[in-house]
Design a protein around this motif. Sequence first.
Motif, mmCIF file in Angstrom:
data_model
loop_
_atom_site.group_PDB
_atom_site.id
_atom_site.type_symbol
_atom_site.label_atom_id
_atom_site.label_comp_id
_atom_site.label_asym_id
_atom_site.label_seq_id
_atom_site.Cartn_x
_atom_site.Cartn_y
_atom_site.Cartn_z
ATOM 1 N N UNK A 104 13.439 -2.587 -5.692
ATOM 2 C CA UNK A 104 13.404 -3.666 -6.900
ATOM 3 C C UNK A 104 12.852 -5.041 -6.295
ATOM 4 N N UNK A 105 12.637 -5.976 -6.883
ATOM 5 C CA UNK A 105 12.105 -7.000 -6.378
ATOM 6 C C UNK A 105 12.515 -8.207 -7.126
ATOM 7 N N UNK A 106 13.179 -9.283 -6.589
ATOM 8 C CA UNK A 106 13.578 -10.515 -7.164
ATOM 9 C C UNK A 106 12.669 -11.501 -6.629
ATOM 10 N N UNK A 107 12.281 -12.352 -7.509
ATOM 11 C CA UNK A 107 11.413 -13.577 -7.082
ATOM 12 C C UNK A 107 12.195 -14.900 -7.403
ATOM 13 N N UNK A 108 12.216 -15.680 -6.186
ATOM 14 C CA UNK A 108 13.211 -16.664 -5.998
ATOM 15 C C UNK A 108 12.438 -17.894 -6.929
ATOM 16 N N UNK A 109 13.282 -18.741 -7.569
ATOM 17 C CA UNK A 109 14.687 -18.873 -7.455
ATOM 18 C C UNK A 109 15.467 -17.925 -8.679
ATOM 19 N N UNK A 110 16.559 -17.443 -7.993
ATOM 20 C CA UNK A 110 17.226 -16.629 -8.738
ATOM 21 C C UNK A 110 18.649 -16.964 -9.330
ATOM 22 N N UNK A 111 19.272 -16.361 -10.233
ATOM 23 C CA UNK A 111 20.659 -16.670 -10.491
ATOM 24 C C UNK A 111 21.459 -15.274 -10.420
ATOM 25 N N UNK A 112 22.752 -15.409 -10.802
ATOM 26 C CA UNK A 112 23.635 -14.086 -10.640
ATOM 27 C C UNK A 112 23.257 -13.383 -11.763
ATOM 28 N N UNK A 113 22.806 -13.763 -12.906
ATOM 29 C CA UNK A 113 22.300 -12.628 -13.914
ATOM 30 C C UNK A 113 21.120 -11.799 -13.365
ATOM 31 N N UNK A 114 20.363 -12.411 -12.762
ATOM 32 C CA UNK A 114 19.111 -11.674 -12.228
ATOM 33 C C UNK A 114 19.559 -10.667 -11.092
ATOM 34 N N UNK A 115 20.312 -11.127 -10.314
ATOM 35 C CA UNK A 115 20.604 -10.242 -9.326
ATOM 36 C C UNK A 115 21.470 -8.981 -9.854
ATOM 37 N N UNK A 116 22.337 -9.392 -10.707
ATOM 38 C CA UNK A 116 23.189 -8.234 -11.575
ATOM 39 C C UNK A 116 22.270 -7.270 -12.239
ATOM 40 N N UNK A 117 21.420 -7.847 -12.873
ATOM 41 C CA UNK A 117 20.507 -6.899 -13.524
ATOM 42 C C UNK A 117 19.571 -6.012 -12.586
ATOM 43 N N UNK A 118 19.115 -6.632 -11.394
ATOM 44 C CA UNK A 118 18.439 -5.833 -10.497
ATOM 45 C C UNK A 118 19.144 -4.888 -9.854
ATOM 46 N N UNK A 119 20.509 -5.146 -9.595
ATOM 47 C CA UNK A 119 21.146 -4.133 -9.043
ATOM 48 C C UNK A 119 21.657 -3.072 -9.829
ATOM 49 N N UNK A 120 21.778 -3.564 -11.427
ATOM 50 C CA UNK A 120 22.302 -2.503 -12.231
ATOM 51 C C UNK A 120 21.052 -1.561 -12.441
ATOM 52 N N UNK A 121 19.913 -2.164 -12.459
ATOM 53 C CA UNK A 121 18.372 -1.253 -12.432
ATOM 54 C C UNK A 121 18.430 -0.313 -11.403
ATOM 55 N N UNK A 122 18.925 -0.741 -10.160
ATOM 56 C CA UNK A 122 19.022 0.224 -9.158
ATOM 57 C C UNK A 122 20.111 1.130 -9.101
ATOM 58 N N UNK A 123 20.919 0.861 -9.941
ATOM 59 C CA UNK A 123 22.036 1.960 -10.078
ATOM 60 C C UNK A 123 23.268 1.592 -9.205
ATOM 61 N N UNK A 124 23.135 0.186 -8.842
ATOM 62 C CA UNK A 124 24.410 -0.039 -7.873
ATOM 63 C C UNK A 124 25.487 -0.706 -8.586
ATOM 64 N N UNK A 125 25.309 -1.135 -9.829
ATOM 65 C CA UNK A 125 26.478 -1.744 -10.495
ATOM 66 C C UNK A 125 26.296 -1.426 -11.972
#
Lengths: 125, 302
Positions: A104-125
């Motif tokens: 997955x790929x996060x573009x800065x700046x990011x917030x907690x919602x974005x990290x949660x969304x990305x880790x969720x898409x990766x099946x980690x949360x």
Amino acid sequence: MSAVQKTCLVVDDSKMIRRVASRILRDLKFEPLEAPDGSKAMEMCKVSMPDAILLDWNMPIMDGLSFLKALRKEPNGDTPIVVFCTAERDVMKITEALEAGANEYVMKPFDSDILESKFSEAGLV
Amino acid sequence: MSAVLSLEPSYYDALKRLTLELAGITLGDDHTFLVETRLSALARKEGFENLSDMIDQLFSRGQTRLAIQIVSALLERATQFFSDRSGFEILGDKLLPTLHPLYRGGTLRILCYGCSSGQEVYSVAILASRMKDVFPDMNIEIIGVDYPSLALERAKEGRFTHFEVQRGLPIRHLVDYFTRDGEDWVVNESLRAMVSFADHNLLSDPNSLGTYQIVMFRGRLSQYSPAAVVRIMRHLSALTSANGYLMLGSQDTIGKLNYGFEKKPIALGCYVKPAEIKIEAVIEAAPVRSAPPVEYKDMYRA
């Protein structure tokens, strides 16, 4: 229960970014680990592969892309979910990261919602 | 910590009542915050000096268009791509394969009722695009409708911020279906060609919209007053074709009446409308206005 807690290695040369990301990751029930560059991160991975890696691109000594390519060649190097987290927004760069094995790929700046969304898409949360 | 409010206190309650009148939705206790944050941008866009001037104009002159714009802005939802992912799994794994034999060689129409800034519409389009190889002989059209608003204008434009495209949208979809334009990302033409948007008051007569094989109204029912729920459900039934499906949110149910749908969902929040079913009598609920009333003029004084 620390025995089942997933680990996430935050690799970024900015201490502030590492601190912010680690705080968000704790909220997402990860045990965060930190490394200031790709070289240090590789040393840590050789000792113990984390479940996930949040990876900056531009860092001294060893950049994120070089680290990722090297990681994927390591024994069990294909197991960590790698999420790039970088100011690079160019589509070519994103594609390059994906082709190198980023999940997955996060573009800065990011917030907690974005990290949660990305880790969720990766099946980690 | 108390926020600095720019309007007379009576205006806040008047706006809350106006929203209930026009849209059948009761704003929450945080409505003063909503008014301040969301309506200030609208006031600027509409050319008013400040929020207070816009609200003064609304309640002193009773402008219908302005009333709708204001209520729409207050109701704008924070949506994200592929929100409530289980619904998309139902769509891709059950509904499209079931409907495919019926619409082979033709067009299957999907309606997103209350589409806000368009993330759901484009998410459905991405899903449909990725399933083109599975259903090469079925054309899929996706239509999004909502109250006229800044959010709907953005949906029509297919333009999303750096933050919006990172919520719910896998990075591969971003690369495949969007183009970067400065700080924003814009939907590619291939996806845009599958979708269209229209202004529509969700409580007004839906007949001009036609019928659809899949109607999506996910996670919204609980916002509405009981009278408005009855009205909305009737509209959703009228919009759903025979043998079509209604997709509510995974937490939503159609309630005690069937409105023409099978009462037992085929999956969480998903109901089929059989070709033949007896519609249970609907007890007439208190009317909900479908057009802006004239009484909102001076409503704040009540």
